[in-house]
Design an enzyme around this catalytic site. Structure first.
Site, PDB file in Angstrom:
ATOM      1  N   LYS A  85       0.836  -1.210   0.000  1.00 52.18           N
ATOM      2  CA  LYS A  85       0.000   0.000   0.000  1.00 52.18           C
ATOM      3  C   LYS A  85       0.866   1.254   0.000  1.00 52.18           C
ATOM      4  O   LYS A  85       0.616   2.202  -0.747  1.00 52.18           O
ATOM      5  CB  LYS A  85      -0.928   0.000   1.209  1.00 52.18           C
ATOM      6  CG  LYS A  85      -1.881   1.182   1.264  1.00 52.18           C
ATOM      7  CD  LYS A  85      -2.729   1.166   2.524  1.00 52.18           C
ATOM      8  CE  LYS A  85      -3.754   0.045   2.504  1.00 52.18           C
ATOM      9  NZ  LYS A  85      -4.673   0.104   3.672  1.00 52.18           N
ATOM     10  N   ARG A 123     -18.234  11.564   4.783  1.00 53.89           N
ATOM     11  CA  ARG A 123     -19.124  10.747   3.960  1.00 53.89           C
ATOM     12  C   ARG A 123     -18.361  10.260   2.742  1.00 53.89           C
ATOM     13  O   ARG A 123     -17.770  11.060   2.012  1.00 53.89           O
ATOM     14  CB  ARG A 123     -20.337  11.558   3.501  1.00 53.89           C
ATOM     15  CG  ARG A 123     -21.275  12.006   4.611  1.00 53.89           C
ATOM     16  CD  ARG A 123     -22.282  13.010   4.070  1.00 53.89           C
ATOM     17  NE  ARG A 123     -21.603  14.221   3.611  1.00 53.89           N
ATOM     18  CZ  ARG A 123     -22.176  15.153   2.839  1.00 53.89           C
ATOM     19  NH1 ARG A 123     -23.417  14.987   2.401  1.00 53.89           N
ATOM     20  NH2 ARG A 123     -21.509  16.237   2.485  1.00 53.89           N
ATOM     21  N   CYS A 157     -19.576   2.501   8.101  1.00 54.10           N
ATOM     22  CA  CYS A 157     -19.863   3.150   9.390  1.00 54.10           C
ATOM     23  C   CYS A 157     -21.161   2.687  10.045  1.00 54.10           C
ATOM     24  O   CYS A 157     -21.142   2.130  11.141  1.00 54.10           O
ATOM     25  CB  CYS A 157     -19.906   4.670   9.206  1.00 54.10           C
ATOM     26  SG  CYS A 157     -18.314   5.384   8.748  1.00 54.10           S
TER      27      CYS A 157
END
Length: 434
Positions: free
Chosen positions: A35, A154, A263
């Site tokens: 990563k 979000r 979430c």
């Protein structure tokens, strides 16, 4: 000012890039070598609109770096943020805090001077106190302040949420921690962003309470949609009439197939378990969890009913499988329940999603993948819209009808105009609308 971000996942990468955009020197550290190598080469491991450009610009300007060396990342940092995963713990529904606790101890051992250790991960109330005990035990010789700074990002709009937030919540128990965090967020003072400074426990609970309330709101409007179908009412009008009330607000009053994502599912479950453990059960949250899980299964039943009670031998086109548009996140997506149920009922499922990178490995091998919405619809007996990507809104009903063999359309997001779809010759159904 220099900070370190522990974890190059969604929260850590977005937060790190945004802090760098504020002018802070940010070092993002992760144990996953591949990563970090990808990020150094300019490859972003997640899909988030605008993130690739933001990362590239701040790397080029020297404010954003990536490493696997924790000691290097922490050296000289005033604040170190924990942005590691807190998945649901198997067996009991509590948040798994093992990554948080391990990272906190490792940071304490790596630190060369006083730091503020800030929990950015979503954690149950009381976690900050446990982190404090861990770092004190690991480094009794060093002044390490512990704080909480929950994120409210979000997916699909994370950069905007960070740069123009409704509020910044900081949980602290020392003046130094508050000073450091206010210094970090100083650029937001220009747009008069409210900074809510609380005790650590309060900040932790604000995050869970906010997500649980939104999940309740989604579940409520879904149940009102079911009632609308029985009573002949229109859930769009009900939602508008409710949302114009300033005490309620319009957001999250959109009927659909149930909530998913990284979430709401895990946070509602963790809050419910914590509340039970502390002897203050949040029964409304418990009922929300149960209702949402049931709703996903009901959506598959709705599609089967629309197809005459059986999908055996039929081809079902599916548009959108991620849990929401503008993300490649598949965690707890309604499609993970709906598509396997259709396949188990004998259907051939042909799916299309604009961001299929995580979708394909997440869904059963029996799903056939199309290259476009019309390709998915070609010769299909029925079509199901699960995720409301913008490109689906512009689809011509006439072109869809010409592509399909059948005429059943189940719009689980109320994207299309019922009259236009019926005029095109479809047996069209949506959620809570006549």
């Amino acid at each position: 000012m220099k900070i370190a971000m522990i974890g190059a996942g969604y929260v850590g990468l977005v937060s790190g890039a945004c802090f760098a955009e504020f002018g802070t020197d940010v070092c993002v550290v992760d144990t996953e070598i591949s990563k970090i190598e990808a990020l150094r080469e300019g490859r972003i491991p997640i899909y988030e609109p605008g993130l690739d450009k933001l990362v590239a610009e701040n790397v080029a300007d020297g404010r954003l770096t990536f490493t696997t060396d924790l000691k290097e990342a922490v050296r000289g940092a005033e604040a170190v943020f924990l942005a590691v995963g807190t998945p649901t713990r198997r067996g009991d529904g509590h948040a798994d805090l093992s990554y948080v606790f391990a990272a906190a101890e490792q940071v304490a051992l790596a630190a060369e001077g006083p730091i503020v250790l800030v929990t950015k991960s979503t954690v149950p109330v009381g976690t900050g106190r446990k982190v404090k005990e861990i770092v004190r035990k690991a480094r009794p010789d060093l002044e390490i302040e512990v704080a909480s700074n929950p994120e409210f990002l979000r997916e699909g709009n994370a950069i905007g949420d960070f740069m123009r937030p409704d509020r910044v919540v900081v949980g602290v128990d020392s003046d130094r921690a508050l000073t450091v965090l206010k210094k970090l967020y100083r650029p937001l003072y220009l747009i008069e962003t409210p900074v809510v400074a609380t005790a650590i426990e309060t900040a932790e609970l604000i995050k869970y309470a906010a997500n649980a309330f939104l999940a309740v709101k989604i579940t409520f409007i879904n149940q009102m949609a079911d009632l609308c179908e029985k009573a002949g009412a229109n859930v769009h009008d009900v939602a508008r009439g409710m949302g114009l009330d300033g005490r309620i607000g319009r957001k999250f009053l959109h009927a659909g197939p149930g909530y998913g994502g990284s979430c709401f599912p895990k946070d509602t479950l963790a809050l419910a378990r914590t509340a039970q453990e502390l002897g203050a059960p949040a029964t409304i949250v418990e009922q929300t969890i149960a209702a949402n899980e049931a709703r996903k299964a009901q959506m598959a039943e709705r599609v089967i009913a629309a197809c005459g009670g059986s999908v055996g031998g039929k081809t079902i086109a599916v548009l959108g499988v991620t849990f929401k548009p503008e993300t490649d996140d598949m965690r707890d997506a309604p499609s993970l329940v709906i598509l396997p149920a259709l396949i188990a009922a004998g259907a051939t499922v042909r799916a299309y999603d604009p961001q299929p990178s995580h979708a394909k490995p997440s869904l059963p091998g029996g799903v056939h993948w199309a290259d476009s919405a019309l390709d998915a619809a070609r010769d299909a007996d029925a079509l199901v819209l699960i995720t409301e990507w913008n490109e689906f809104r512009a689809l011509s009903p006439e072109k869809l009808r010409a592509a399909m063999a059948g005429k059943v359309v189940c719009d689980l997001r109320n994207v299309w105009d019922p009259e236009a779809m019926r005029e095109a010759g479809f047996d069209y159904s949506s959620i809570g609308r006549p």
